[in-house]
Every structure is written in structure tokens, then in C-alpha cells.
Design an enzyme around this catalytic site. Sequence first.
Site, PDB file in Angstrom:
ATOM      1  N   ASP A 138      31.833 -12.808  25.831  1.00 31.86           N
ATOM      2  CA  ASP A 138      31.694 -13.277  24.452  1.00 31.86           C
ATOM      3  C   ASP A 138      32.537 -14.502  24.098  1.00 31.86           C
ATOM      4  O   ASP A 138      33.724 -14.566  24.422  1.00 31.86           O
ATOM      5  CB  ASP A 138      32.104 -12.173  23.477  1.00 31.86           C
ATOM      6  CG  ASP A 138      31.406 -10.853  23.726  1.00 31.86           C
ATOM      7  OD1 ASP A 138      30.684 -10.739  24.725  1.00 31.86           O
ATOM      8  OD2 ASP A 138      31.600  -9.931  22.918  1.00 31.86           O
ATOM      9  N   TRP A 162      32.988  -7.731  35.122  1.00 35.31           N
ATOM     10  CA  TRP A 162      33.693  -7.431  33.879  1.00 35.31           C
ATOM     11  C   TRP A 162      34.901  -6.529  34.117  1.00 35.31           C
ATOM     12  O   TRP A 162      34.877  -5.618  34.942  1.00 35.31           O
ATOM     13  CB  TRP A 162      32.735  -6.764  32.900  1.00 35.31           C
ATOM     14  CG  TRP A 162      33.348  -6.502  31.556  1.00 35.31           C
ATOM     15  CD1 TRP A 162      33.396  -7.356  30.495  1.00 35.31           C
ATOM     16  CD2 TRP A 162      33.980  -5.292  31.127  1.00 35.31           C
ATOM     17  NE1 TRP A 162      34.033  -6.758  29.434  1.00 35.31           N
ATOM     18  CE2 TRP A 162      34.405  -5.488  29.793  1.00 35.31           C
ATOM     19  CE3 TRP A 162      34.245  -4.067  31.740  1.00 35.31           C
ATOM     20  CZ2 TRP A 162      35.057  -4.498  29.060  1.00 35.31           C
ATOM     21  CZ3 TRP A 162      34.906  -3.077  31.016  1.00 35.31           C
ATOM     22  CH2 TRP A 162      35.303  -3.304  29.690  1.00 35.31           C
TER      23      TRP A 162
END
Length: 661
Positions: A138, A162
Amino acid sequence: MIPAISPIMDGAAPLLPETSPESQHRDPARARKRQPAIITAVLPAVASAVVLLGLAALFLVYGFRDEGRADVVAPGAVEVVVASSSSRGVVEGVSEKSNAPSLRLGGGKVRDYDWTNAMLSWQRTAFHFQPPNNWMNDPNGPLYYKGWYHLFYQWNPDSAVWGNITWGHAVSRDLIHWLHLPLAMVPDHWYDINGVWTGSATQLPDGRIVMLYTGATEESVQVQNLAEPADPNDPLLREWSKAEANPVLVPPPGIGLTDFRDPTTAWRSPADSAWRITIGSKNRDHAGVALVYKTDDFLHYDLLPTLLHVVKGTGMWECVDFYPVSATPGVEVGLETSTEPGPGVKHVLKASLDDDRNDYYAIGTYDGKAADTWTPDDAEIDVGIGLRYDYGKFYASKTFYDPVGRRRVLWGWIGETDSERADILKGWASVQSIPRTVLLDTKTGGNLLQWPVVEVENLRMRVKSFDGLAISPGTIVPLDVGKATQLDIEAVFQVNNLITDGVTAVDAGAAAYSCSTGGGAVGRGLMGPFGLLVLADQELTEQTAVFFYLVKGADGNLTTFFCQDELRSSKANDLVNRVYGSLVPVLNGESLSIRILVDHSIVESFAQGGRTCITSRVYPTKAIYESAKIFLFNNATNVGVTAKSLKIWELNSAYIRPYVD
């Protein structure tokens, strides 16, 4: 017969060379080390009609085969089982961050592909923002401060998957040429030890910057925290101080401990001049909700009794965004976030849906004086059930107001659609979209317009222009543009003889047509598909199609679809390939227009001035480096199409690099 094409060439400034496979290859030892985030020439006249017609036949027969689809296994092919990692993110209380579930076949197997270093090196983008290595997601807290644009982002300093989420940081003078700075914030307190997650910046009237962000605690509870620049006189904002009072917000009663995240930029209420923020969540009935908090000092907050908005069945709302847009025709500027509601002002509410990982928005009216609630103009296209920013790979977006350009700028995370194994091999994953300006489309009144920031045009180098090209049904037109891996394309099409006896009947299946189920570029109709093939090889065994598809209803009205077909974008089989797209409004008298940005492994497309947008990640194995080509095509059965104008610019690289004092 396909005519020879004489392009008009101008602006022949020297183009700096693209990065070669050798220079793009990174030292594996460096990749293992944890590092901070500073880190027209005429078509040959000798080309015979026979060759060109043969090429058209290849396109229509061989080029449209379902080569490289992620859900097709060649007879007798051996499947290689790849060690599949556990779910990325969901177990930690955020969206799925892995493509593994989509790549698995029956029995949980994932097929492998023999990627080469040249293929993987070519995938790195030239003018889209991405960190030097590893995983990114993000965009966080974008803002303009003391002459610099700032972008913070979710980054894993240790791996291309991630995890270990910190805040990377980069600055730019023009939103295109970025300089990497050291990490802005790291997980070093009990309230964010499991991740410094998404947040937003608010710049107060006195110039003070407050950054609210979600932290994951030792027990993985989602809480909201406050940080401020350690040295407000530093225009680069290189150091940040976390408030001693953190966390400043914890999940309220009735909200799940892992369903409370991503605070928005604050706005000043017209009712009492206090500040408001909204935070996304969901209720026990799986309705997406936006909570509203009131604060005077960003340390103490009151949860307001009413929700900003709620939509049944939409699930967890992540990365909520809330901002005003001008509804006055001819006023093409952005509005500051605290602009009061009233005549000529609408408010956009956007949510990233955890259920399907798409960004939905709606346009409506904000009541900031009586109830702090927002009401959509059309409940049939409410948040989560109607319009999307982008119909491709685009998520977790965030806007900010740029006071210099008087514009609202949108960032979006463009994730990968390949396997985690491939990401680990190349050493990085994900890019940010080209920043886009956002305006209300006052001509339709019902959608936004998104367009690449004007600074992208500073990368334009050589241009080739083609005007008045007729494309008969079932043909293609190769375009000689030289290198075709870094392009800015603007095309305007006109469909010939729309209202003729030949197209009076209702297109079969028109009512049921959609981009995802219509067969992509191979699905022939009376008036489509037609458009461009980018990142294609000469034999068209690899191609990414960007196209329009028109259908005519029983009432005689036309409906226009804008689609992007990835099904033949790569020979690789460890990918998730789709046909993306949706309707695009076309008003009476308008021609059909497309703008396409091609940057190695990303294709961003904008139809009708940005009414509908589509982003794809594609991974060619043959259509790379000098082998990448571009074509016009018309696979309609009944109408000819004319490319009224077509301009193709070769784009320079942005040369994103570390900041040096």
C-alpha cells in the site's frame, strides 16, 4: 489488403538506452543483505501483401489461441510442484497477499516455469515507482511539503514476499523522478511490533504534519498510532517520532480486534471546526462500515454515534478514502480535503474490499453539520457494488491534495500476478501505479475521471503519428515504432457505418456480454473487439490486447465495453491471466479514445478521458527487449474501424535512485 503506413515522425530527441539485462541484474549477495529504502520509420515498402495477409491469418488463427493460460495444461505436460507458502496476510488480519490460491490446480499443485535471468530482469519497470528490491504494497501518507512530494509505502526490507512491514520513503520534485530515502518508520514498539501498517497524513493550517497509521500489536490487535516529523524544518522529513500516548485509538465495542485499520486523512468539520477521520471496518452481519471519530488534538478521540456509511454484504472495508470533488462544469481543479459540502461540491467515498481485493467508489453528498453521514447519489452503484477506480490489478489506493498543482492525486498498489517463486527469483514484487489526477466527470455526472499526471509527458521522446488508418474486419496492422517496451499511446477510433442495414439486428448475446466472459480479443462480434495489441512478438504468440467491444440493444442504443485481455500475454504457465474490463460511458458525438502506458511488465489503460481504467501485470517471455511489437487490430465481423489519430511516444526512464546529500 492492409495498406503500407507512412508515419509522421517528430520530436526525435535522443532516447537514453533502456536498462540492459546485464545492468539490471543485481548482485545476489546484495539482495540477501537487509538494506534501507534509499535505496517512425516507415513500414518497409517491400513488405508484400502476401506477407501481411499471412500475418493477419496468424493473428486470427494462431495468435488468438489460448497459449499461456494459467488454467490450461498441455496434454502430457509434467506438472512441477512448487513449495507453496502459507497465506500471506490473512493470518495476520489483513488482505490476502499471495497469488498461491489462484495458481493452485487440482490437488493443490502449482505448475512451474523455467524463467531466465533475461526474462526476469526485463520485468523491472522504468518509470513506475518501485523500491530497489523486495516486497512493496500500500501507498501511505502521500503529501507535498516544502518543495518535495513524499511517498511512504508498505515495504518488507528482508524478502520479496509480504511480511516484516515497515514504511519505505521516497521524495520527488515532480511525482515521476523519485529518490529513495532511509526507512521512515519501523516496528519497534509493542503497539506496532507486528507491522507498521497503512496510514494517512494530515497537514494542519499551521504547517504541522500529523501521521496516523495502523499498528499490529504483540497480540496482533489493530490499533491507531500517531507520528510526527522529528524535525519539521527538514523538507525531506527523514526522521519521525512516535507519540508517547500511542496507541491513540483501539477497536471500539462491537468491532473485531483485527477489523479496525487504515485511518484516513483528517478533514475539518463545518459543524464545530474539530477534525474528523474515518476508519474502515465491518459489522457482525458482514456489512462494510466507515466509523467516524472526532478530535481536536489528534491525541484524544470521540467515536461519533453515527456511521459515515454502511453497505450490506460488502465485508471488511480497508484503506477507506473520503474527499471532495468539484461538481461545477469547467472547474477542473482538485479540492482541499476540508472543503465544505455545498452547491458545486460532491464527496467521494472509496473502500478497498477485503473480500475481492478491488477498489470501489461512489459519488454522493456529505452531511457535515447534522449527522456526519454520507449518502450516495445512486444507491444502485453504492460503494462495493458499483463503480471501481480500476478494473484490473489495482488496490489499497490513496489520494492526497496537491496545493501546487491544485489537484487531487491518486496512488494505487499494483500487485503481482505471477508466482511467489518467480518474485523471489527476481528479488522484488509489486509497483505503484502512475499517479493519477482525479476529477468528477461533470459531463456524465456519475463517474470520476482519472488521468496520468501531466509530468509523465516530460518523459516523452520520439513520437510517431499515424492518421486515418482503415482497419477492415478480421485484419491487423503492424506498426513500426522501434522499441515498444516503454510507450505512451494515444489513439482515437471511429467505427464506420454504425447505423447501417448491416447492424440493425440485436447483437447475439449482447445483454449478457462482459469482458471477463466474452472471449477476450478472440470473441468476435458484429462490432468488436478492436483496438491495440501491445507487448506482442512478431508472430503474435504473445500479446496483450486493449480493446473496445460494442453491442447494440433492441432499442437501437449502443453499449460500449472497454477491456484488456491478458490470456495470451505470456508463454509462462505460473501466472494468473484474466480478461479485465467494464462498461465505459460514451456520449453522443464522441469518438472512442484510449491512452495506454506500457512499462515493461505493466500496462495501464484509460478510456474516454479516464472514465474507465484498467491495469495489468504481464510477463512476456518472447515479446521482450527489441522483440516487443505493437499492432492495431479489428476482430469484428461486420464493421470497419478507422484509427482517426494515433500517436505513440517512446518514453525515457525515470532513473529512480537513492538520494545523495
